[in-house]
Motif scaffolding. Structure first.
Motif: not given
Length: 326
Positions: A102-121
């Protein structure tokens, strides 16, 4: 949850399994179980029914293990404990592996992938239960808790930085489960298998000695296909705005852009093939957020990654290596 792609030509071979064998003499064996809030399936080709059953059971057990470990709904899961307490000591190695991806994907996509969006959901789900949408203040409050760098991953401890920060691994866990399940099947000596945990992983060929094929659902017609993918050793994952929509027009749905605190506006679905199901799973979510132009540009730089994007007007864009069978 994502609305699943569906089996097409592969199922034709499976239906014929009861009446015959493949060219190699192998028969098709299958099994299913409940995990991730859906039915997961494993199909294998092998001459030995007992060995095939052992392989299927091992694969289903691996998927169930990932579900138990990473469920956001099960109070017994490690992810639940992390979200409840804001920290988790002695995390399981599999949880660490997924969080690091998850961290690698967040860095790769400049934050487009973010596992902390749970509060929004959670904010949108609670509003949907009242037949509405979150207020601007509620949405801003949820967005203020989002940020992938709020998750600190260490071998002995995971920490969440900030009050009421929460993590979801729905964009990776099913893919990781498919990878582990496929590894379990191969450990048993199975050379031909198709696994569906909501994301697809395959090895070898189907009963007709052809590539396992998966039909990708049309994002606006659940009875139609946007295409049929021939799995070429890579895994397949699809994300779409239809999977869990909060509004009938698909404007607000379960995928969130961390930068805006709401759903991305361009794409209706993205299907990704990648060397691992976990990578395909994560990239399909990230590409929904990034939009077609940025997604295709990024995919072109990643070894073994191809995609098919469909925007909300129905325009389809496939990368050159996307393995479309029909």
């Amino acid at each position: 949850m994502k609305r699943r792609s569906f089996l097409s030509a592969s199922l034709g071979g499976m239906a014929a399994a009861a009446s015959g064998c493949g060219a190699s003499g192998a028969r098709l064996h299958s099994g299913a179980a409940l995990a991730f809030g859906t039915t997961i399936t494993v199909a294998v080709l092998h001459e030995d029914a007992q060995l095939a059953r052992a392989a299927i059971d091992a694969a289903l057990a691996q998927a169930a293990h990932v579900d138990r470990l990473m469920s956001i709904h099960d109070p017994a899961s490690q992810l639940w404990a992390l979200n409840r307490d804001g920290a988790l000591a002695q995390p399981h190695a599999d949880l660490l592996a997924v969080l690091r991806q998850a961290q690698a994907l967040s860095a790769l996509t400049r934050g487009a992938f973010d596992i902390t969006v749970q509060p929004l959901w959670l904010a949108f789900r609670q509003a949907a239960e009242r037949a509405g949408l979150p207020s601007a203040a509620q949405q801003a409050q949820g967005r203020a808790r989002v940020g992938w760098k709020r998750v600190v991953v260490e071998d002995a401890r995971i920490r969440l930085i900030g009050k009421n920060v929460a993590v979801t691994l729905n964009g990776l866990a099913q893919g990781y489960a498919a990878d582990l399940a496929l590894a379990a099947v191969r450990t048993h000596g199975i050379e031909h298998a198709l696994l569906d945990t909501g994301e697809f992983a395959a090895h070898g060929r189907n009963q007709a000695q052809q590539a396992w094929t998966i039909g990708v659902a049309d994002p606006r017609d659940s009875e139609a296909m946007a295409g049929v993918v021939g799995l070429d050793g890579r895994a397949l994952a699809t994300s779409g705005d239809y999977a869990a929509a909060f509004t009938a027009d698909f404007v607000h749905h379960h995928i969130f852009d961390p930068a805006t605190g709401d759903s991305p506006t361009e794409l209706a679905s993205v299907s990704v093939v990648a060397p691992s199901a976990m990578l395909a799973d994560g990239l399909s979510t990230a590409f929904m957020v990034m939009g077609a132009k940025k997604s295709h540009a990024l995919a072109a730089t990643l070894a073994g990654v191809d995609l098919m994007s469909i925007n909300k007007r129905g325009v389809v864009w496939r990368s050159p290596g996307f393995p479309l069978a029909l």
